[in-house]
Design a protein around this motif. Structure first.
Motif, PDB file in Angstrom:
ATOM      1  N   ARG A  15       2.281  14.178  10.895  1.00 39.72           N
ATOM      2  CA  ARG A  15       2.932  12.917  11.296  1.00 39.72           C
ATOM      3  C   ARG A  15       2.522  11.796  10.356  1.00 39.72           C
ATOM      4  NH1 ARG A  15       2.093  11.779  17.432  1.00 39.72           N
ATOM      5  NH2 ARG A  15       3.256   9.924  16.858  1.00 39.72           N
ATOM      6  N   ARG A  16       1.266  11.763   9.961  1.00 37.75           N
ATOM      7  CA  ARG A  16       0.784  10.746   9.022  1.00 37.75           C
ATOM      8  C   ARG A  16       1.496  10.893   7.679  1.00 37.75           C
ATOM      9  NH1 ARG A  16      -0.581   5.902   7.973  1.00 37.75           N
ATOM     10  NH2 ARG A  16      -2.137   5.686   6.377  1.00 37.75           N
ATOM     11  N   PHE A  17       1.635  12.123   7.221  1.00 39.27           N
ATOM     12  CA  PHE A  17       2.330  12.389   5.965  1.00 39.27           C
ATOM     13  C   PHE A  17       3.791  11.936   6.061  1.00 39.27           C
ATOM     14  CE2 PHE A  17       4.351  15.500   2.968  1.00 39.27           C
ATOM     15  CZ  PHE A  17       3.852  14.938   1.814  1.00 39.27           C
ATOM     16  N   ALA A  18       4.417  12.200   7.204  1.00 40.87           N
ATOM     17  CA  ALA A  18       5.804  11.761   7.417  1.00 40.87           C
ATOM     18  C   ALA A  18       5.888  10.232   7.366  1.00 40.87           C
ATOM     19  CB  ALA A  18       6.334  12.284   8.748  1.00 40.87           C
ATOM     20  N   ASP A  19       4.895   9.546   7.899  1.00 39.91           N
ATOM     21  CA  ASP A  19       4.870   8.085   7.852  1.00 39.91           C
ATOM     22  C   ASP A  19       4.720   7.579   6.415  1.00 39.91           C
ATOM     23  OD1 ASP A  19       5.185   7.843  10.556  1.00 39.91           O
ATOM     24  OD2 ASP A  19       3.103   7.286  10.958  1.00 39.91           O
ATOM     25  N   ILE A  20       3.861   8.227   5.652  1.00 37.28           N
ATOM     26  CA  ILE A  20       3.645   7.828   4.262  1.00 37.28           C
ATOM     27  C   ILE A  20       4.934   7.963   3.463  1.00 37.28           C
ATOM     28  CG2 ILE A  20       2.471   8.483   2.111  1.00 37.28           C
ATOM     29  CD1 ILE A  20       0.021   9.176   3.935  1.00 37.28           C
TER      30      ILE A  20
ATOM     31  N   GLN B 211      -0.464   4.388  16.701  1.00 36.31           N
ATOM     32  CA  GLN B 211      -1.234   5.542  17.145  1.00 36.31           C
ATOM     33  C   GLN B 211      -1.554   6.494  15.999  1.00 36.31           C
ATOM     34  OE1 GLN B 211      -2.296   5.906  20.369  1.00 36.31           O
ATOM     35  NE2 GLN B 211      -1.492   3.844  20.626  1.00 36.31           N
ATOM     36  N   ASN B 212      -0.729   6.476  14.966  1.00 31.37           N
ATOM     37  CA  ASN B 212      -0.845   7.465  13.902  1.00 31.37           C
ATOM     38  C   ASN B 212      -1.612   6.897  12.713  1.00 31.37           C
ATOM     39  OD1 ASN B 212      -0.491   9.781  12.483  1.00 31.37           O
ATOM     40  ND2 ASN B 212       1.660   9.456  12.037  1.00 31.37           N
ATOM     41  N   THR B 213      -2.886   6.668  12.885  1.00 28.78           N
ATOM     42  CA  THR B 213      -3.730   6.132  11.821  1.00 28.78           C
ATOM     43  C   THR B 213      -4.696   7.217  11.350  1.00 28.78           C
ATOM     44  OG1 THR B 213      -5.417   5.363  13.359  1.00 28.78           O
ATOM     45  CG2 THR B 213      -3.628   3.827  12.837  1.00 28.78           C
ATOM     46  N   PRO B 214      -5.213   7.095  10.139  1.00 33.11           N
ATOM     47  CA  PRO B 214      -6.181   8.093   9.679  1.00 33.11           C
ATOM     48  C   PRO B 214      -7.398   8.209  10.599  1.00 33.11           C
ATOM     49  CG  PRO B 214      -5.439   6.765   7.839  1.00 33.11           C
ATOM     50  CD  PRO B 214      -4.864   6.152   9.098  1.00 33.11           C
ATOM     51  N   ALA B 215      -7.793   7.117  11.212  1.00 34.35           N
ATOM     52  CA  ALA B 215      -8.954   7.151  12.109  1.00 34.35           C
ATOM     53  C   ALA B 215      -8.671   7.959  13.369  1.00 34.35           C
ATOM     54  CB  ALA B 215      -9.366   5.736  12.486  1.00 34.35           C
TER      55      ALA B 215
ATOM     56  N   ARG C  85       9.066   2.574  13.743  1.00 30.37           N
ATOM     57  CA  ARG C  85       8.788   2.598  12.308  1.00 30.37           C
ATOM     58  C   ARG C  85       7.616   3.512  11.996  1.00 30.37           C
ATOM     59  NH1 ARG C  85      10.542  -2.353   9.099  1.00 30.37           N
ATOM     60  NH2 ARG C  85      12.339  -3.020  10.278  1.00 30.37           N
ATOM     61  N   SER C  86       7.624   4.640  12.694  1.00 28.18           N
ATOM     62  CA  SER C  86       6.570   5.632  12.559  1.00 28.18           C
ATOM     63  C   SER C  86       7.061   6.934  13.172  1.00 28.18           C
ATOM     64  CB  SER C  86       5.313   5.162  13.298  1.00 28.18           C
ATOM     65  OG  SER C  86       4.330   6.156  13.266  1.00 28.18           O
ATOM     66  N   CYS C  87       6.567   8.056  12.686  1.00 27.57           N
ATOM     67  CA  CYS C  87       6.959   9.355  13.241  1.00 27.57           C
ATOM     68  C   CYS C  87       6.475   9.458  14.690  1.00 27.57           C
ATOM     69  CB  CYS C  87       6.360  10.477  12.401  1.00 27.57           C
ATOM     70  SG  CYS C  87       6.779  12.122  13.022  1.00 27.57           S
ATOM     71  N   GLN C  88       7.390   9.750  15.591  1.00 27.62           N
ATOM     72  CA  GLN C  88       7.058   9.888  17.005  1.00 27.62           C
ATOM     73  C   GLN C  88       7.216  11.317  17.497  1.00 27.62           C
ATOM     74  OE1 GLN C  88       5.903   7.032  18.813  1.00 27.62           O
ATOM     75  NE2 GLN C  88       5.796   6.484  16.653  1.00 27.62           N
ATOM     76  N   GLY C  89       7.673  12.212  16.631  1.00 23.59           N
ATOM     77  CA  GLY C  89       7.917  13.603  17.014  1.00 23.59           C
ATOM     78  C   GLY C  89       6.638  14.389  17.180  1.00 23.59           C
TER      79      GLY C  89
END
Length: 108
Positions: free
Chosen positions: A29-34, A5-9, A50-54
């Motif tokens: 959230r994207r930054f946290a994933d990076i 769900q957390n994609t740049p698009a 394996r991705s920020c869900q907060g």
């Protein structure tokens, strides 16, 4: 496997203050994933996905406060270098050199 769900698009375009406020949590959230914050996050949903869900930035803030000051400066300088148009490798290389120079000057 579910689609991420957390994609740049998924980040809406920023056109005014309100749209900026709507995009802010998605960008953080994207930054946290990076940065891979999910690897050390106490929220098990983040580890599983394996991705920020907060929905807030508590994990990212805690992560940034926990890392050493030199690493925080490296991240900041690398982001500045990327904004200036450098490639990811060049941006990080210059950021590391800048931090190393600062440390040498300060005698730490």
């Amino acid at each position: 496997m579910p689609k991420r769900q957390n994609t740049p698009a998924a980040i809406p375009p920023i056109t005014d203050f309100e749209s900026c406020q709507r995009a802010r949590p998605l960008i953080l959230r994207r930054f946290a994933d990076i940065l891979g914050v999910w690897e050390v996050c106490a929220n098990k949903a983040c580890s599983r996905a394996r991705s920020c869900q907060g929905q807030d930035t508590a994990c990212l803030r805690a992560f940034m406060q926990a890392i050493p000051d030199d690493d925080r400066r490296e991240i900041r300088y690398a982001l500045d270098n990327r904004a200036a148009g450098l490639s990811p490798g060049e941006a990080m290389e210059q950021a590391q050199a800048r931090v190393a120079g600062e440390i040498a000057r300060q005698g730490e």
